[in-house]
Motif scaffolding. Structure first.
Motif, PDB file in Angstrom:
ATOM      1  N   GLY A   1       0.802  -1.216   0.000  1.00 39.21           N
ATOM      2  CA  GLY A   1       0.000   0.000   0.000  1.00 39.21           C
ATOM      3  C   GLY A   1       0.833   1.264   0.000  1.00 39.21           C
ATOM      4  O   GLY A   1       0.626   2.166  -0.828  1.00 39.21           O
ATOM      5  N   ARG A   2       1.782   1.387   0.914  1.00 37.57           N
ATOM      6  CA  ARG A   2       2.608   2.597   0.996  1.00 37.57           C
ATOM      7  C   ARG A   2       3.530   2.713  -0.221  1.00 37.57           C
ATOM      8  O   ARG A   2       3.779   3.825  -0.707  1.00 37.57           O
ATOM      9  CB  ARG A   2       3.410   2.587   2.298  1.00 37.57           C
ATOM     10  N   LEU A   3       4.043   1.603  -0.726  1.00 35.86           N
ATOM     11  CA  LEU A   3       4.892   1.656  -1.921  1.00 35.86           C
ATOM     12  C   LEU A   3       4.134   2.230  -3.108  1.00 35.86           C
ATOM     13  O   LEU A   3       4.636   3.112  -3.827  1.00 35.86           O
ATOM     14  CB  LEU A   3       5.414   0.252  -2.261  1.00 35.86           C
ATOM     15  N   LEU A   4       2.912   1.745  -3.338  1.00 35.46           N
ATOM     16  CA  LEU A   4       2.106   2.252  -4.452  1.00 35.46           C
ATOM     17  C   LEU A   4       1.745   3.716  -4.246  1.00 35.46           C
ATOM     18  O   LEU A   4       1.744   4.511  -5.199  1.00 35.46           O
ATOM     19  CB  LEU A   4       0.834   1.419  -4.603  1.00 35.46           C
TER      20      LEU A   4
ATOM     21  N   LEU B   1       7.103  10.062  -5.780  1.00 30.62           N
ATOM     22  CA  LEU B   1       8.141  10.204  -4.757  1.00 30.62           C
ATOM     23  C   LEU B   1       9.021   8.966  -4.678  1.00 30.62           C
ATOM     24  O   LEU B   1      10.069   8.988  -4.029  1.00 30.62           O
ATOM     25  CB  LEU B   1       7.489  10.452  -3.390  1.00 30.62           C
ATOM     26  N   LEU B   2       8.588   7.888  -5.316  1.00 33.69           N
ATOM     27  CA  LEU B   2       9.351   6.643  -5.374  1.00 33.69           C
ATOM     28  C   LEU B   2       9.473   6.228  -6.829  1.00 33.69           C
ATOM     29  O   LEU B   2       8.465   5.940  -7.489  1.00 33.69           O
ATOM     30  CB  LEU B   2       8.642   5.552  -4.568  1.00 33.69           C
ATOM     31  N   ASN B   3      10.689   6.213  -7.320  1.00 34.52           N
ATOM     32  CA  ASN B   3      10.945   5.852  -8.719  1.00 34.52           C
ATOM     33  C   ASN B   3      11.422   4.404  -8.787  1.00 34.52           C
ATOM     34  O   ASN B   3      12.479   4.060  -8.257  1.00 34.52           O
ATOM     35  CB  ASN B   3      12.009   6.786  -9.308  1.00 34.52           C
ATOM     36  N   LEU B   4      10.599   3.542  -9.437  1.00 33.51           N
ATOM     37  CA  LEU B   4      10.949   2.133  -9.560  1.00 33.51           C
ATOM     38  C   LEU B   4      11.471   1.798 -10.954  1.00 33.51           C
ATOM     39  O   LEU B   4      11.656   0.625 -11.286  1.00 33.51           O
ATOM     40  CB  LEU B   4       9.717   1.264  -9.252  1.00 33.51           C
ATOM     41  N   GLY B   5      11.730   2.808 -11.757  1.00 36.39           N
ATOM     42  CA  GLY B   5      12.162   2.571 -13.132  1.00 36.39           C
ATOM     43  C   GLY B   5      13.564   2.015 -13.260  1.00 36.39           C
ATOM     44  O   GLY B   5      13.919   1.486 -14.330  1.00 36.39           O
ATOM     45  N   ASN B   6      14.390   2.125 -12.203  1.00 33.59           N
ATOM     46  CA  ASN B   6      15.770   1.638 -12.276  1.00 33.59           C
ATOM     47  C   ASN B   6      16.001   0.402 -11.410  1.00 33.59           C
ATOM     48  O   ASN B   6      17.148   0.054 -11.118  1.00 33.59           O
ATOM     49  CB  ASN B   6      16.724   2.749 -11.833  1.00 33.59           C
ATOM     50  N   VAL B   7      14.918  -0.248 -10.994  1.00 34.59           N
ATOM     51  CA  VAL B   7      15.041  -1.430 -10.142  1.00 34.59           C
ATOM     52  C   VAL B   7      15.622  -2.586 -10.953  1.00 34.59           C
ATOM     53  O   VAL B   7      15.116  -2.950 -12.023  1.00 34.59           O
ATOM     54  CB  VAL B   7      13.676  -1.826  -9.558  1.00 34.59           C
TER      55      VAL B   7
ATOM     56  N   PHE C   1       4.864  -4.741 -10.029  1.00 31.96           N
ATOM     57  CA  PHE C   1       5.642  -5.393 -11.085  1.00 31.96           C
ATOM     58  C   PHE C   1       5.625  -4.563 -12.369  1.00 31.96           C
ATOM     59  O   PHE C   1       6.648  -4.422 -13.053  1.00 31.96           O
ATOM     60  CB  PHE C   1       5.082  -6.794 -11.378  1.00 31.96           C
ATOM     61  N   ALA C   2       4.462  -3.988 -12.675  1.00 34.99           N
ATOM     62  CA  ALA C   2       4.334  -3.214 -13.912  1.00 34.99           C
ATOM     63  C   ALA C   2       5.179  -1.944 -13.890  1.00 34.99           C
ATOM     64  O   ALA C   2       5.529  -1.410 -14.958  1.00 34.99           O
ATOM     65  CB  ALA C   2       2.870  -2.862 -14.142  1.00 34.99           C
ATOM     66  N   LYS C   3       5.523  -1.441 -12.722  1.00 40.42           N
ATOM     67  CA  LYS C   3       6.317  -0.219 -12.609  1.00 40.42           C
ATOM     68  C   LYS C   3       7.824  -0.482 -12.637  1.00 40.42           C
ATOM     69  O   LYS C   3       8.617   0.454 -12.592  1.00 40.42           O
ATOM     70  CB  LYS C   3       5.945   0.531 -11.318  1.00 40.42           C
TER      71      LYS C   3
END
Length: 505
Positions: free
Chosen positions: A129-132, A139-145, A169-171
């Motif tokens: 919940g908080r991650l989404l 404020l949280l960039n998951l594009g470089n995971v 997963f989609a992010k």
């Protein structure tokens, strides 16, 4: 075998050694080499066998000794307590390198978590919940995971997080390295793995002696009466060699009631349940881990975040709903190869639940023995010293002086049957000689007495005066006729319509 033999960097080997972690568990031996190579993994092992380091050490090593600022590793967990626990384990492993770990979960202020992200944290451990929420606010960039881990995936399914997991997963980039860990592997989790993982290897890790974790735990099952459970629990808490103890309840209300009861009996108990805010839950967990509290009462929401190696007893205050929940509860003890005791109370109405659990786990205890706090076998089964009672300290005696004073005043008011008879106490006499108007002032008419009779003591006179001044605040006239609230009487309503005719003579 040591962690160095598994090609783990020496700085992490040294960091783990400071906490006495030297030899890897079977799940770690099998997953660490594959994780280091970038192989997608589905890891399945019993609870308490070290899955966190099984995925944690490879992902830390794969991003390098001095990783660039920004989120490169995402670890998703189902509960806040587990989030804090996993983050602490990863912080231990990274203590000798320039890698920053941040825990992202609800119930805490955004500001501190956002500041750590802006400071360049490379590893994020969080609840869905908080991650989404932070991702949608950019404020949280998951594009470089590059590394993603799902821990306790079956619990996420139980809590309804499947849709949120798919969004996370989609992010992330499709080329990421993915690992999924869980104690059980239901169908929807397998389907999720097939959708978002690339040719994963399924590792089902067991100890050389199959069932070792179960064998380390002594399982005791009693049919107990709900009115006697607290007394039975209190006596179990006095067993020889008892260390930290976790008690599971079915509801939040039951947890709150039990922690109050045990503290009243003299035990050092804390609670973790949904009615407490996050700060209260964290303080309770910290006190339990530090040994300031040796009894922790929890609902199932917190079960998987209680990773404390020196828990000796687990008590199921009510029988779990299914065998998986039973395993997760019992798995709080007997961790890291140590021994433990799991005690389960079965109410008469819950016998059908226990029958299913007993059959699924092949425990060979279809009929729990009927047990009360005075049952001799309770003492012998759990090494409770003979003569132990369910209270470490006496119940404090409440102050009785106000009640005695009230009784004395009451006896004084009953002393006289009529005015001026002279047979009652002076207080009773003064009460019967007082007159009041609706406005709360003393009457001044010809029938009113302006001075206290000679027979009334000065003490009674002062008492009467104090009562007179309090009439407007609401007092009784002392004769059982009316109450005075200091307000004028309401006007009588006139009846509208024709007056009723009188009956003929």
């Amino acid at each position: 075998m040591t962690f160095a033999d598994l090609q783990i960097d020496q700085d992490m080997v040294d960091a783990l050694a400071t906490q006495g972690i030297i030899e890897p568990f079977p799940i770690q031996e099998q997953t660490i080499p594959l994780g280091l190579s970038g192989q997608d993994i589905i890891g399945q092992a019993k609870t308490g066998t070290g899955k966190t380091l099984g995925f944690g050490l490879p992902i830390i090593q794969r991003i390098g000794l001095n990783p660039e600022p920004g989120v490169q590793v995402l670890v998703v967990v189902p509960t806040r307590e587990l989030c804090v626990q996993v983050a602490e384990d990863l912080e231990l492993a990274t203590s000798n390198r320039a890698t920053s770990v941040v825990a992202i979960y609800g119930g805490k202020a955004y500001e501190g978590q956002v500041e750590q992200l802006k400071a360049g944290a490379q590893i994020v451990v969080g609840t869905p919940g908080r991650l989404l929420d932070l991702a949608q606010q950019r404020l949280l960039n998951l594009g470089n995971v590059t590394e993603m881990v799902l821990d306790e995936a079956d619990k996420m399914l139980d809590l309804g997080f499947l849709a949120d997991i798919e969004k996370l997963f989609a992010k992330t980039p499709p080329t990421r390295h993915t690992m999924l860990f869980s104690a059980t592997m239901p169908g929807p989790i397998v389907a999720l793995a097939r959708r978002f993982m690339s040719k994963p290897i399924h590792i089902r890790a067991t100890d050389p002696d199959e069932g070792l974790t179960q064998a380390n735990i002594k399982h005791v099952v009693y049919r107990a009466h709900s009115m006697d459970k607290d007394e039975v629990v209190s006596r179990i808490l006095q067993a020889e060699g008892r260390g930290k103890t976790v008690i599971f309840t079915r509801t939040k209300r039951a947890a709150a009631k039990l922690v109050e009861e045990l503290n009243d009996r003299g035990f050092n108990a804390a609670a973790v349940h949904g009615d407490l805010n996050q700060d209260q839950r964290e303080r309770a967990m910290a006190a339990f881990k530090a040994g300031k509290k040796d009894v922790l009462i929890a609902t199932d929401v917190a079960a998987r975040g209680i990773d404390v190696n020196d828990v000796t007893h687990v008590i199921n205050h009510t029988v779990p709903d299914d065998h998986d929940t039973y395993l997760h509860r019992a798995g709080r003890t007997g961790r890291a190869g140590k021994t433990g005791i799991a005690v389960t109370f079965v109410d008469w109405d819950d016998m059908h639940k226990w029958a299913l659990i007993n059959r699924a786990l092949e425990m060979n205890q279809p009929e729990p023995v009927e047990t009360y706090s005075s049952s001799p076998h309770l003492y012998s089964d759990l090494d409770i010293p003979a003569g132990s009672k369910g209270r470490l300290k006496a119940t404090p005696v409440k102050e009785t002086a106000p009640r005695a004073a009230a009784e004395n005043r009451g006896s004084g008011r009953q002393g006289s049957g009529s005015q001026g008879s002279g047979s009652g106490s002076s207080e009773g006499t003064s009460n019967r000689n007082r007159r009041r108007t609706r406005g709360g002032q003393g009457a001044s008419g010809p029938g009113a007495s302006t001075t206290a009779p000679a027979s009334v003591s000065s003490e009674a006179t002062s008492d009467a005066a104090s009562v007179e001044t309090n009439v407007a605040a609401g007092t009784h006239d002392g004769q059982g006729h009316e109450h005075h609230d200091g307000n004028s009487a309401p006007r009588r309503r006139r009846r509208r319509g024709p007056r009723p005719t009188s009956a003929p003579q």
